[in-house]
Scaffold this active site. Structure first.
Site, PDB file in Angstrom:
ATOM      1  N   TYR A 162       0.824  -1.214   0.000  1.00 26.99           N
ATOM      2  CA  TYR A 162       0.000   0.000   0.000  1.00 26.99           C
ATOM      3  C   TYR A 162       0.859   1.266   0.000  1.00 26.99           C
ATOM      4  O   TYR A 162       0.513   2.253  -0.652  1.00 26.99           O
ATOM      5  CB  TYR A 162      -1.012  -0.013   1.151  1.00 26.99           C
ATOM      6  CG  TYR A 162      -2.258  -0.774   0.751  1.00 26.99           C
ATOM      7  CD1 TYR A 162      -3.250  -0.165  -0.003  1.00 26.99           C
ATOM      8  CD2 TYR A 162      -2.387  -2.126   1.044  1.00 26.99           C
ATOM      9  CE1 TYR A 162      -4.352  -0.874  -0.436  1.00 26.99           C
ATOM     10  CE2 TYR A 162      -3.493  -2.845   0.620  1.00 26.99           C
ATOM     11  CZ  TYR A 162      -4.476  -2.208  -0.124  1.00 26.99           C
ATOM     12  OH  TYR A 162      -5.565  -2.916  -0.568  1.00 26.99           O
TER      13      TYR A 162
ATOM     14  N   ASN B 264     -12.750   3.451  -7.689  1.00 28.26           N
ATOM     15  CA  ASN B 264     -11.328   3.733  -7.448  1.00 28.26           C
ATOM     16  C   ASN B 264     -11.107   4.202  -6.012  1.00 28.26           C
ATOM     17  O   ASN B 264     -11.980   4.816  -5.403  1.00 28.26           O
ATOM     18  CB  ASN B 264     -10.832   4.805  -8.427  1.00 28.26           C
ATOM     19  CG  ASN B 264     -11.013   4.350  -9.870  1.00 28.26           C
ATOM     20  OD1 ASN B 264     -11.088   3.158 -10.138  1.00 28.26           O
ATOM     21  ND2 ASN B 264     -11.096   5.300 -10.784  1.00 28.26           N
ATOM     22  N   VAL B 265      -9.919   3.926  -5.498  1.00 29.55           N
ATOM     23  CA  VAL B 265      -9.615   4.262  -4.098  1.00 29.55           C
ATOM     24  C   VAL B 265      -8.549   5.360  -4.012  1.00 29.55           C
ATOM     25  O   VAL B 265      -8.079   5.689  -2.924  1.00 29.55           O
ATOM     26  CB  VAL B 265      -9.115   3.008  -3.318  1.00 29.55           C
ATOM     27  CG1 VAL B 265     -10.180   1.912  -3.315  1.00 29.55           C
ATOM     28  CG2 VAL B 265      -7.797   2.464  -3.874  1.00 29.55           C
TER      29      VAL B 265
ATOM     30  N   HIS C 221     -15.426   1.354  -3.040  1.00 25.65           N
ATOM     31  CA  HIS C 221     -14.398   0.424  -2.568  1.00 25.65           C
ATOM     32  C   HIS C 221     -13.464   1.053  -1.541  1.00 25.65           C
ATOM     33  O   HIS C 221     -12.363   0.557  -1.311  1.00 25.65           O
ATOM     34  CB  HIS C 221     -13.619  -0.148  -3.765  1.00 25.65           C
ATOM     35  CG  HIS C 221     -14.467  -1.046  -4.634  1.00 25.65           C
ATOM     36  ND1 HIS C 221     -14.159  -1.341  -5.941  1.00 25.65           N
ATOM     37  CD2 HIS C 221     -15.629  -1.718  -4.366  1.00 25.65           C
ATOM     38  CE1 HIS C 221     -15.091  -2.161  -6.444  1.00 25.65           C
ATOM     39  NE2 HIS C 221     -15.993  -2.380  -5.506  1.00 25.65           N
TER      40      HIS C 221
ATOM     41  N   CYS D  92      -3.295   1.358  16.104  1.00 29.52           N
ATOM     42  CA  CYS D  92      -4.491   2.137  16.424  1.00 29.52           C
ATOM     43  C   CYS D  92      -4.246   2.935  17.704  1.00 29.52           C
ATOM     44  O   CYS D  92      -3.891   2.353  18.730  1.00 29.52           O
ATOM     45  CB  CYS D  92      -5.673   1.194  16.595  1.00 29.52           C
ATOM     46  SG  CYS D  92      -7.173   2.020  17.161  1.00 29.52           S
TER      47      CYS D  92
ATOM     48  N   GLY E 196     -14.496   3.848 -18.077  1.00 31.18           N
ATOM     49  CA  GLY E 196     -13.291   3.091 -17.740  1.00 31.18           C
ATOM     50  C   GLY E 196     -13.489   1.941 -16.775  1.00 31.18           C
ATOM     51  O   GLY E 196     -12.652   1.707 -15.917  1.00 31.18           O
ATOM     52  N   THR E 197     -14.593   1.218 -16.939  1.00 27.56           N
ATOM     53  CA  THR E 197     -14.799   0.057 -16.075  1.00 27.56           C
ATOM     54  C   THR E 197     -15.168  -1.145 -16.922  1.00 27.56           C
ATOM     55  O   THR E 197     -15.830  -1.009 -17.954  1.00 27.56           O
ATOM     56  CB  THR E 197     -15.878   0.324 -14.999  1.00 27.56           C
ATOM     57  OG1 THR E 197     -16.099  -0.867 -14.253  1.00 27.56           O
ATOM     58  CG2 THR E 197     -17.187   0.800 -15.588  1.00 27.56           C
ATOM     59  N   SER E 198     -14.733  -2.307 -16.487  1.00 37.79           N
ATOM     60  CA  SER E 198     -15.056  -3.541 -17.208  1.00 37.79           C
ATOM     61  C   SER E 198     -16.492  -3.968 -16.911  1.00 37.79           C
ATOM     62  O   SER E 198     -17.070  -4.768 -17.627  1.00 37.79           O
ATOM     63  CB  SER E 198     -14.102  -4.651 -16.782  1.00 37.79           C
ATOM     64  OG  SER E 198     -14.318  -4.949 -15.409  1.00 37.79           O
TER      65      SER E 198
ATOM     66  N   ALA F 296     -10.863   8.232 -21.610  1.00 39.73           N
ATOM     67  CA  ALA F 296     -11.642   9.216 -20.858  1.00 39.73           C
ATOM     68  C   ALA F 296     -11.054  10.617 -21.037  1.00 39.73           C
ATOM     69  O   ALA F 296     -11.786  11.600 -21.188  1.00 39.73           O
ATOM     70  CB  ALA F 296     -11.660   8.836 -19.377  1.00 39.73           C
TER      71      ALA F 296
END
Ligand SMILES: [Zn+2]
Length: 241
Positions: free
Chosen positions: A58, A93-94, A110, A140, A180-182, A224
């Site tokens: 990440y 998208n994240v 998501h 945390c 832009g998505t499948s 796009a």
């Protein structure tokens, strides 16, 4: 578009790929991480086994996203919202690129790589971050368990609040701009279908045909970053007439 009363956009990895962000399904970039399958890293089980390794992945992605810029497609969507043509962007998208381009109402189905949440199910700690954590895995501050990215991993349900908002928006919409998505990832891919079933118009912008194309009313082939600015211009000319 102009005659619609309530339109939304529904976006996927393709629009971010044009900003240089590798997609989950995309073919290998020459990095260490291209050898790993997302299915082996983006799961609760992977995090339980090796939280440090998942966090390293990440952090690598966060750094890529920080270096990337929203493209002309993201910017056109923000302008369409500013004109009142679209009411919201529902995204899979994240990366937060829609917000960086100026979109105000963004529903993140998501989750977001720019938020963390506690991995302890009994703890409700959540926070936004604007850069990768210095120490990984981060702890945390409330309970001491590991924090994890506030994204939806394989096998996890969508966040209820975002999903509920997206469904209400789709039910209220008479047009959806799908970009832009499948259309292969469910339940997210139900969003354009809900608009269609409510009698709305489905406009697809994509480099190739997708699972959505068979029921799209209009298919605009292309990137796009090229198609959306043209669409914005057409809408603005319509405004001026
Ligand atoms: Zn906690």
């Amino acid at each position: 578009m102009l005659s619609s009363r309530h339109a939304i956009a529904f976006t996927g990895a393709g629009i971010s790929a044009e900003s240089g962000i590798p997609t989950f399904r995309g073919s290998g970039k020459d990095s260490l991480w291209s050898r790993f399958k997302p299915e082996e890293l983006a799961t609760p089980e992977a995090f339980e086994r090796n939280p440090r390794r998942v966090w390293e992945w990440y952090v690598w992605r966060m750094n890529l996203i920080m270096k990337a810029r929203p493209n002309a497609g993201h910017e056109a969507l923000a302008k369409l919202e500013g004109l009142g043509i679209i009411k919201a962007v529902v995204t899979q998208n994240v990366d937060g690129l829609h917000q960086r381009a100026g979109s105000r109402r963004v529903v993140e189905l998501h989750g977001s790589i720019w938020r963390v949440k506690c991995s302890n199910p009994a703890c409700t700690f959540r926070a936004g971050i604007d850069e990768p954590p210095e120490e990984i895995p981060p702890r945390c501050p409330s309970c001491g368990h590991y924090l994890r990215p506030d994204v939806v991993w394989f096998g996890e349900p969508l966040p209820q609040d975002a999903w509920g908002e997206a469904v209400s928006l789709a039910k209220a919409s008479d047009a959806v701009l799908v970009i832009g998505t499948s259309g292969a990832v469910y339940p997210a891919a139900y969003i354009p279908l809900i608009v269609k079933e409510g009698g709305g118009t489905v406009i697809e912008v994509n480099v190739a045909e997708s699972s959505i194309t068979p029921y799209a009313d209009i298919f605009l082939k292309g990137r796009a970053g090229e198609v959306l600015p043209r669409l914005l211009n057409a809408v603005m000319e319509g405004f001026l007439k």
